[in-house]
Design a protein around this motif. Structure first.
Motif, PDB file in Angstrom:
ATOM      1  N   ILE A   4       0.433   6.549  -1.768  1.00 17.53           N
ATOM      2  CA  ILE A   4      -1.184   6.064  -1.515  1.00 17.53           C
ATOM      3  C   ILE A   4      -1.511   6.031  -0.341  1.00 17.53           C
ATOM      4  N   ALA A   5      -0.774   5.376   1.075  1.00 20.40           N
ATOM      5  CA  ALA A   5      -0.231   5.291   2.394  1.00 20.40           C
ATOM      6  C   ALA A   5      -0.623   6.435   2.486  1.00 20.40           C
ATOM      7  N   GLU A   6      -0.267   7.698   2.246  1.00 19.33           N
ATOM      8  CA  GLU A   6      -0.589   8.744   2.958  1.00 19.33           C
ATOM      9  C   GLU A   6      -1.845   9.304   2.802  1.00 19.33           C
ATOM     10  N   HIS A   7      -2.759   8.865   1.514  1.00 20.93           N
ATOM     11  CA  HIS A   7      -4.146   9.429   1.679  1.00 20.93           C
ATOM     12  C   HIS A   7      -5.142   8.598   1.991  1.00 20.93           C
ATOM     13  N   ILE A   8      -4.661   6.815   2.100  1.00 19.42           N
ATOM     14  CA  ILE A   8      -5.627   6.115   2.162  1.00 19.42           C
ATOM     15  C   ILE A   8      -5.349   5.184   3.778  1.00 19.42           C
ATOM     16  N   VAL A   9      -4.962   5.319   4.597  1.00 20.14           N
ATOM     17  CA  VAL A   9      -4.322   4.871   5.940  1.00 20.14           C
ATOM     18  C   VAL A   9      -4.924   3.872   6.094  1.00 20.14           C
ATOM     19  N   LEU A  10      -5.595   3.347   6.273  1.00 20.72           N
ATOM     20  CA  LEU A  10      -6.062   1.844   6.044  1.00 20.72           C
ATOM     21  C   LEU A  10      -8.031   1.531   5.420  1.00 20.72           C
ATOM     22  N   VAL A  11      -7.668   0.027   4.974  1.00 21.23           N
ATOM     23  CA  VAL A  11      -9.010  -0.086   4.068  1.00 21.23           C
ATOM     24  C   VAL A  11      -8.979  -1.970   4.478  1.00 21.23           C
ATOM     25  N   PRO A  12     -10.654  -2.022   4.464  1.00 24.28           N
ATOM     26  CA  PRO A  12     -11.129  -2.953   4.996  1.00 24.28           C
ATOM     27  C   PRO A  12     -10.714  -4.450   4.290  1.00 24.28           C
ATOM     28  N   GLU A  13     -10.583  -5.861   4.600  1.00 23.37           N
ATOM     29  CA  GLU A  13     -10.030  -7.096   3.483  1.00 23.37           C
ATOM     30  C   GLU A  13     -10.613  -6.294   3.127  1.00 23.37           C
ATOM     31  N   LYS A  14     -10.763  -7.166   1.764  1.00 24.27           N
ATOM     32  CA  LYS A  14     -11.656  -6.935  -0.196  1.00 24.27           C
ATOM     33  C   LYS A  14     -12.236  -5.838   0.118  1.00 24.27           C
ATOM     34  N   THR A  15     -10.529  -5.661  -0.336  1.00 20.64           N
ATOM     35  CA  THR A  15     -11.545  -3.475  -0.791  1.00 20.64           C
ATOM     36  C   THR A  15     -10.616  -3.744  -2.200  1.00 20.64           C
TER      37      THR A  15
ATOM     38  N   LEU B  66       1.866  -2.890  -6.525  1.00 20.91           N
ATOM     39  CA  LEU B  66       1.170  -1.821  -5.932  1.00 20.91           C
ATOM     40  C   LEU B  66       0.556  -2.550  -5.667  1.00 20.91           C
ATOM     41  N   ARG B  67      -0.091  -3.749  -5.378  1.00 19.84           N
ATOM     42  CA  ARG B  67      -0.631  -4.345  -4.771  1.00 19.84           C
ATOM     43  C   ARG B  67      -0.078  -4.995  -3.351  1.00 19.84           C
ATOM     44  N   THR B  68       1.613  -5.757  -4.073  1.00 21.96           N
ATOM     45  CA  THR B  68       2.245  -6.336  -3.310  1.00 21.96           C
ATOM     46  C   THR B  68       2.455  -5.330  -2.036  1.00 21.96           C
ATOM     47  N   ALA B  69       3.122  -4.172  -2.404  1.00 25.57           N
ATOM     48  CA  ALA B  69       3.504  -3.129  -1.115  1.00 25.57           C
ATOM     49  C   ALA B  69       1.817  -2.712  -0.727  1.00 25.57           C
ATOM     50  N   LEU B  70       1.246  -2.117  -1.237  1.00 27.14           N
ATOM     51  CA  LEU B  70      -0.211  -1.981  -0.111  1.00 27.14           C
ATOM     52  C   LEU B  70      -0.849  -2.998   0.390  1.00 27.14           C
ATOM     53  N   ARG B  71      -0.912  -4.109   0.097  1.00 28.27           N
ATOM     54  CA  ARG B  71      -1.072  -5.206   1.528  1.00 28.27           C
ATOM     55  C   ARG B  71      -0.019  -5.311   2.528  1.00 28.27           C
ATOM     56  N   GLN B  72       1.245  -4.715   2.220  1.00 25.39           N
ATOM     57  CA  GLN B  72       2.034  -5.207   3.305  1.00 25.39           C
ATOM     58  C   GLN B  72       1.346  -3.264   4.236  1.00 25.39           C
TER      59      GLN B  72
ATOM     60  N   ASP C 105      -6.436 -10.103   1.518  1.00 29.11           N
ATOM     61  CA  ASP C 105      -7.074  -9.778   0.042  1.00 29.11           C
ATOM     62  C   ASP C 105      -7.543  -8.064  -0.438  1.00 29.11           C
ATOM     63  N   LEU C 106      -6.793  -8.212  -1.536  1.00 30.09           N
ATOM     64  CA  LEU C 106      -6.782  -6.142  -2.034  1.00 30.09           C
ATOM     65  C   LEU C 106      -6.503  -6.497  -3.370  1.00 30.09           C
ATOM     66  N   GLY C 107      -7.116  -5.449  -4.526  1.00 28.01           N
ATOM     67  CA  GLY C 107      -7.361  -5.781  -5.431  1.00 28.01           C
ATOM     68  C   GLY C 107      -6.988  -4.388  -5.620  1.00 28.01           C
ATOM     69  N   VAL C 108      -6.308  -4.335  -7.145  1.00 26.02           N
ATOM     70  CA  VAL C 108      -5.849  -3.240  -7.406  1.00 26.02           C
ATOM     71  C   VAL C 108      -6.675  -3.168  -9.178  1.00 26.02           C
TER      72      VAL C 108
END
Lengths: 235, 235
Positions: A21-32, A112-118, A124-127
């Protein structure tokens, strides 16, 4: 609210899903809110079996569901307290295999959420893990949330008033499935290769813990219970 | 896809709905889908009755539906071939009245589309009339399309292949309800005063005519038919 599907390369079985996921999405704004196809999660967890025939698939559908009823179209099943077709077992985009749902999708969403927040350095991240659902008397599938994490999946409006100051009749809004439906539509079902989708500005409350029970309605009060009881899908 | 709810003043019974919409939305880009709450459409058509009590409401629910079953939560009904709660009769944001669904929502959607295409000077415009729906075993309502016009409500993927060249198992996607779910979530259920919503960039095909039958699944094949038959909701 902005909904953006994400095109990816083909995900291989037992690959590292957060890294993919991180390979395809480099960053996201808060509350995504990130939506991930249940197929990716199943492949991540290695929940596949080679397809050997109809009998095998039927046996798996029975084994994977709490209750199952054969219909002309497919098996109507209850899986993890949710109405699903064929207990969520899938043959599309499966390369000759049957893809089963992982045993604990809520734990997968949380991991997934724990890994991607890091990786994305956001608070704030929803999955949402999505699969498809069939509505009664409707042609075509819609997306539904098999599991989610990081936001309130059900908006509780109890005690709120309408524009004339009257107490609301409708008090709960199923935000998780509403978002899943929109994202699944954007992701597509065929060869789009868009198993991920981002929802920005979704009208949901972001929280750290998630209560999987909030989205399950008590069967004794459920509108569909008389139907499900009549065919012995629930006791 | 961008989803934008629109705040409005309070719509009065028998007002001109296309004029009201154009008052709040001055222009839209080509290929927009406009979602309108069924409540506005019902008020436009004057489909209200003063509320006199539970017995009256029950009689109306039976009269307005093809089949009705009382459950602890509400009446489960079939209205216009669609599963609805209480035949779509609503008391929220109704100012002491009961609001009934108009007799032909597809004609209303078509009329709205014709008027608004002219006002906004666009060719491709979709219109969805939304109401709320309850999913089996799920807490909370999601938005559904009571009727729509100007786009293909069901995406037909028959003959399409997956990423491995295999024919798809899932061949129909219920785009109308998926869009309605997302827009209804954005519009809210309480005192938000957002009965309109715009979806831009929705992955649907815009067409001139609409076939209301496309979204209705033949009952003889429907996954839920054994359930609906068991409680005599369909014959």
């Amino acid at each position: 609210m902005k909904i953006t599907p994400v095109h990816t390369r083909i995900f291989k079985e037992k690959e590292d899903l957060p890294a993919f996921i991180a390979e395809h999405i480099v960053l996201v704004p808060e509350k995504t809110v990130l939506t991930v196809s249940s197929k990716l999660v199943a492949l991540w967890k290695g929940k596949t079996v080679p397809y050997t025939g109809r009998t095998q698939k039927e046996e798996l559908i029975r084994r994977e569901s709490q209750a199952a009823l054969q219909t002309p179209l497919a098996w109507l099943t209850i899986k993890d307290g949710m109405i699903m077709t064929n207990a969520g077992i899938d043959e599309s985009n499966a390369d000759g295999k049957l893809i089963l749902l992982p045993p604990d999708c809520y734990a997968c969403a949380q991991d997934l959420r724990t890994a991607l927040r890091q990786k994305w350095n956001v608070q704030d991240l929803g999955v949402i893990i999505t699969d498809s659902m069939i509505l009664p008397l409707r042609a075509g599938i819609i997306g539904a949330a098999v599991a989610y994490s990081g936001f309130e999946g059900v908006k509780d409006l109890r005690g709120r008033e309408d524009i004339f100051g009257k107490k609301l009749e409708v008090t709960l809004v199923d935000a998780a499935d509403s978002l899943a439906a929109a994202c699944a539509l954007a992701m597509g079902e065929a060869a789009e290769q868009q198993p991920l989708c981002l929802a920005e500005g979704a009208p949901v409350a972001f929280v750290d813990g998630t209560n999987p029970a909030e989205i399950k309605y008590p069967p004794q009060n459920d509108l569909y219970t008389p139907l499900l009881k009549a065919v012995k899908l629930i006791k």
